[in-house]
Design a protein around this motif. Structure first.
Motif, PDB file in Angstrom:
ATOM      1  N   ASP A 298       0.817  -1.219   0.000  1.00  9.97           N
ATOM      2  CA  ASP A 298       0.000   0.000   0.000  1.00  9.97           C
ATOM      3  C   ASP A 298       0.851   1.269   0.000  1.00  9.97           C
ATOM      4  OD1 ASP A 298      -2.735  -0.896  -0.005  1.00  9.97           O
ATOM      5  OD2 ASP A 298      -2.382  -1.702   1.989  1.00  9.97           O
ATOM      6  N   ARG A 299       2.143   1.101   0.210  1.00 10.91           N
ATOM      7  CA  ARG A 299       3.024   2.272   0.238  1.00 10.91           C
ATOM      8  C   ARG A 299       3.220   2.808  -1.182  1.00 10.91           C
ATOM      9  NH1 ARG A 299       8.611   1.555   3.281  1.00 10.91           N
ATOM     10  NH2 ARG A 299       7.163   1.537   5.065  1.00 10.91           N
ATOM     11  N   VAL A 300       3.177   4.121  -1.324  1.00 14.21           N
ATOM     12  CA  VAL A 300       3.300   4.743  -2.638  1.00 14.21           C
ATOM     13  C   VAL A 300       4.734   4.644  -3.133  1.00 14.21           C
ATOM     14  CG1 VAL A 300       3.126   6.895  -3.949  1.00 14.21           C
ATOM     15  CG2 VAL A 300       1.391   6.330  -2.237  1.00 14.21           C
ATOM     16  N   SER A 301       4.880   4.131  -4.361  1.00 14.82           N
ATOM     17  CA  SER A 301       6.179   4.087  -5.008  1.00 14.82           C
ATOM     18  C   SER A 301       6.254   5.275  -5.962  1.00 14.82           C
ATOM     19  CB  SER A 301       6.342   2.765  -5.778  1.00 14.82           C
ATOM     20  OG  SER A 301       7.595   2.709  -6.395  1.00 14.82           O
ATOM     21  N   LEU A 302       7.030   6.256  -5.622  1.00 14.59           N
ATOM     22  CA  LEU A 302       7.071   7.505  -6.379  1.00 14.59           C
ATOM     23  C   LEU A 302       7.538   7.262  -7.814  1.00 14.59           C
ATOM     24  CD1 LEU A 302       8.606   9.914  -3.719  1.00 14.59           C
ATOM     25  CD2 LEU A 302       6.206   9.591  -4.297  1.00 14.59           C
ATOM     26  N   SER A 303       6.784   7.812  -8.755  1.00  9.51           N
ATOM     27  CA  SER A 303       7.118   7.633 -10.165  1.00  9.51           C
ATOM     28  C   SER A 303       6.278   8.582 -11.000  1.00  9.51           C
ATOM     29  CB  SER A 303       6.832   6.188 -10.599  1.00  9.51           C
ATOM     30  OG  SER A 303       5.437   5.937 -10.560  1.00  9.51           O
ATOM     31  N   GLU A 304       6.579   8.616 -12.272  1.00  8.21           N
ATOM     32  CA  GLU A 304       5.760   9.379 -13.201  1.00  8.21           C
ATOM     33  C   GLU A 304       4.490   8.584 -13.492  1.00  8.21           C
ATOM     34  OE1 GLU A 304       6.321  12.458 -14.420  1.00  8.21           O
ATOM     35  OE2 GLU A 304       8.048  12.507 -13.065  1.00  8.21           O
ATOM     36  N   PRO A 305       3.394   9.262 -13.880  1.00  5.36           N
ATOM     37  CA  PRO A 305       2.147   8.551 -14.219  1.00  5.36           C
ATOM     38  C   PRO A 305       2.268   7.808 -15.554  1.00  5.36           C
ATOM     39  CG  PRO A 305       1.895  10.901 -14.616  1.00  5.36           C
ATOM     40  CD  PRO A 305       3.225  10.720 -13.963  1.00  5.36           C
TER      41      PRO A 305
ATOM     42  N   GLU B 195      -2.167  11.877  -9.473  1.00  7.41           N
ATOM     43  CA  GLU B 195      -2.043  13.334  -9.347  1.00  7.41           C
ATOM     44  C   GLU B 195      -1.872  13.754  -7.889  1.00  7.41           C
ATOM     45  OE1 GLU B 195      -5.132  15.443 -11.330  1.00  7.41           O
ATOM     46  OE2 GLU B 195      -4.890  14.360 -13.213  1.00  7.41           O
ATOM     47  N   LYS B 196      -2.532  13.049  -6.983  1.00  7.97           N
ATOM     48  CA  LYS B 196      -2.454  13.396  -5.557  1.00  7.97           C
ATOM     49  C   LYS B 196      -1.186  12.859  -4.910  1.00  7.97           C
ATOM     50  CE  LYS B 196      -7.479  13.276  -4.760  1.00  7.97           C
ATOM     51  NZ  LYS B 196      -8.544  12.575  -3.995  1.00  7.97           N
ATOM     52  N   THR B 197      -0.864  11.605  -5.206  1.00  9.03           N
ATOM     53  CA  THR B 197       0.212  10.924  -4.490  1.00  9.03           C
ATOM     54  C   THR B 197       1.558  10.950  -5.202  1.00  9.03           C
ATOM     55  OG1 THR B 197      -0.267   8.786  -5.521  1.00  9.03           O
ATOM     56  CG2 THR B 197      -1.499   9.339  -3.525  1.00  9.03           C
TER      57      THR B 197
ATOM     58  N   ARG C 103      -8.030   4.887  -3.349  1.00  6.85           N
ATOM     59  CA  ARG C 103      -7.438   3.552  -3.458  1.00  6.85           C
ATOM     60  C   ARG C 103      -7.889   2.619  -2.346  1.00  6.85           C
ATOM     61  NH1 ARG C 103      -1.429   5.919  -4.894  1.00  6.85           N
ATOM     62  NH2 ARG C 103      -1.750   6.126  -7.150  1.00  6.85           N
ATOM     63  N   ALA C 104      -8.066   3.159  -1.162  1.00 10.15           N
ATOM     64  CA  ALA C 104      -8.455   2.336  -0.012  1.00 10.15           C
ATOM     65  C   ALA C 104      -9.823   1.681  -0.215  1.00 10.15           C
ATOM     66  CB  ALA C 104      -8.466   3.180   1.253  1.00 10.15           C
ATOM     67  N   GLN C 105     -10.661   2.277  -1.053  1.00 13.40           N
ATOM     68  CA  GLN C 105     -12.003   1.755  -1.285  1.00 13.40           C
ATOM     69  C   GLN C 105     -12.032   0.680  -2.383  1.00 13.40           C
ATOM     70  OE1 GLN C 105     -14.473   5.166  -2.122  1.00 13.40           O
ATOM     71  NE2 GLN C 105     -14.502   5.831   0.014  1.00 13.40           N
TER      72      GLN C 105
END
Length: 351
Positions: free
Chosen positions: A182-189, A201-203, A283-285
């Motif tokens: 569940d941890r965000v892996s930073l990257s381009e979309p 866009e948020k994370t 995402r949690a939903q």
């Protein structure tokens, strides 16, 4: 990079063998164009077995793609699952970079959806296969890490001769700790238009729930028989369109009409509910891949029951109608026969 190459040395295939297998990359053997380059079909001799292969040849003209190439090699060398494309090896020689996988004879899901040649039952089985592949990527403990695919769409879902789904396209995949999926892996979309998780866009990054969003779009592509993104269409993006219709209970208006006549109402209800849940904004939903597998398997089971009930009933009705019409026909024939003989008898008496 030298360490990386050494790690996969046992998977290297000589360029000479690949050239021979593809008839020197003959244009007649081109079966697709991936994000890295052209894909060729061929036959490769390996350990005494002649294997049908697909060879993705990195396009050297435009440069780049090296990181993606090694990412794909790294991922595929570790992944072994019925619903993931089977990795044969790679070539890294004389400036050539080529990824070799077992050939999937029926091409991509995208191609089949454009032809509208899949039954609802076939579509359900394909969906279950892709969901199982995502479940394996996200949660298989034997591997020691999870994988965020980041490229799930109808063109990276390939079909074998039995129309079984094989997920491909691991060039931008990310390895993630199983405890931190569940941890965000930073990257381009990264991804095709229409499939990208709006939470990017948020994370500013992806989680395994980003794959779930993309898969939700695929599920509705399969249901509606239209692409995820149509450039010149007022409703360019499929995701907001299906969400609107689902929430207003008008989903039947955009389901492909050929499928409506085949569906079990209960199967459709189960399928559309889980597909819609994949497209939740937060995402949690969204459900996880294991839950999706369970729900899609139930949708498939409901469809099987429906077909096992309806098909014999349909055959019985047809047979019954046949005998009714046959009986009526015989009666009319008998009646006409008797009338004919009575008339003939009268004629003979008058004579």
């Amino acid at each position: 990079m030298t360490t990386t190459i050494a790690k996969f040395a046992h998977l290297q295939i000589p360029l000479e063998d690949v050239v021979k297998a593809t008839d020197n990359f003959h244009h007649d053997n081109i079966i697709g164009r991936g994000g890295l380059g052209r894909v060729y079909k061929g036959q490769l001799q390996r350990s005494g077995e002649l294997i049908k292969i697909s060879a993705l040849r990195l396009d050297r003209k435009h440069g780049g793609g090296v990181v993606e190439f090694w990412t794909e090699v790294s991922m595929l060398s570790d992944l072994k699952h019925t619903n993931i494309v089977s990795f044969i090896g790679f070539c890294n020689e004389k400036g050539e970079k080529i990824i070799i996988t077992r050939h999937t004879a029926k091409g991509s899901l995208q191609w089949h959806l454009s032809k509208q040649n899949l039954t609802w039952m076939q579509r359900l089985k394909i969906c279950v296969g892709v969901a199982r592949a995502l479940s394996y990527l996200h949660y298989d403990e034997r591997r020691g890490y999870g994988v965020i695919h980041r490229n799930t769409n109808s063109s990276t879902i390939l079909l074998d001769v039995n129309l079984e789904a094989k997920l491909s396209g691991f060039k931008v995949s990310i390895k993630q700790s199983l405890n931190h999926m569940d941890r965000v892996s930073l990257s381009e979309p990264i991804g095709k238009i229409g499939y990208v998780d709006p939470e990017f866009e948020k994370t500013k990054g992806a989680t395994h729930k980003s794959d779930i969003y993309s898969f939700g779009v695929v599920l509705f592509e399969i249901l509606c028989g239209r692409e995820a993104y149509i450039n010149n269409d007022p409703n360019r993006l499929l995701a907001p369109l299906v969400r609107y219709h689902y929430e207003n209970e008008t989903l039947h208006d955009i389901i492909h009409p050929d499928l409506l006549t085949q569906m079990s109402p209960q199967s459709l209800l189960k399928y559309s509910k889980v597909a819609y849940s994949c497209l939740k904004d937060e995402r949690a939903q969204r459900p996880n891949a294991n839950d999706i597998v369970e729900e899609l398997e139930k949708a498939l089971e409901l469809q099987l029951r429906y077909e096992n009930l309806v098909r014999p009933l349909f055959i019985f009705v047809i047979a019954f109608l046949f005998y009714v019409f046959y009986f009526i026909f015989r009666c009319l024939n008998t009646l006409n026969f008797e009338k004919y003989h009575k008339k003939k008898k009268k004629t003979l008496i008058n004579l």
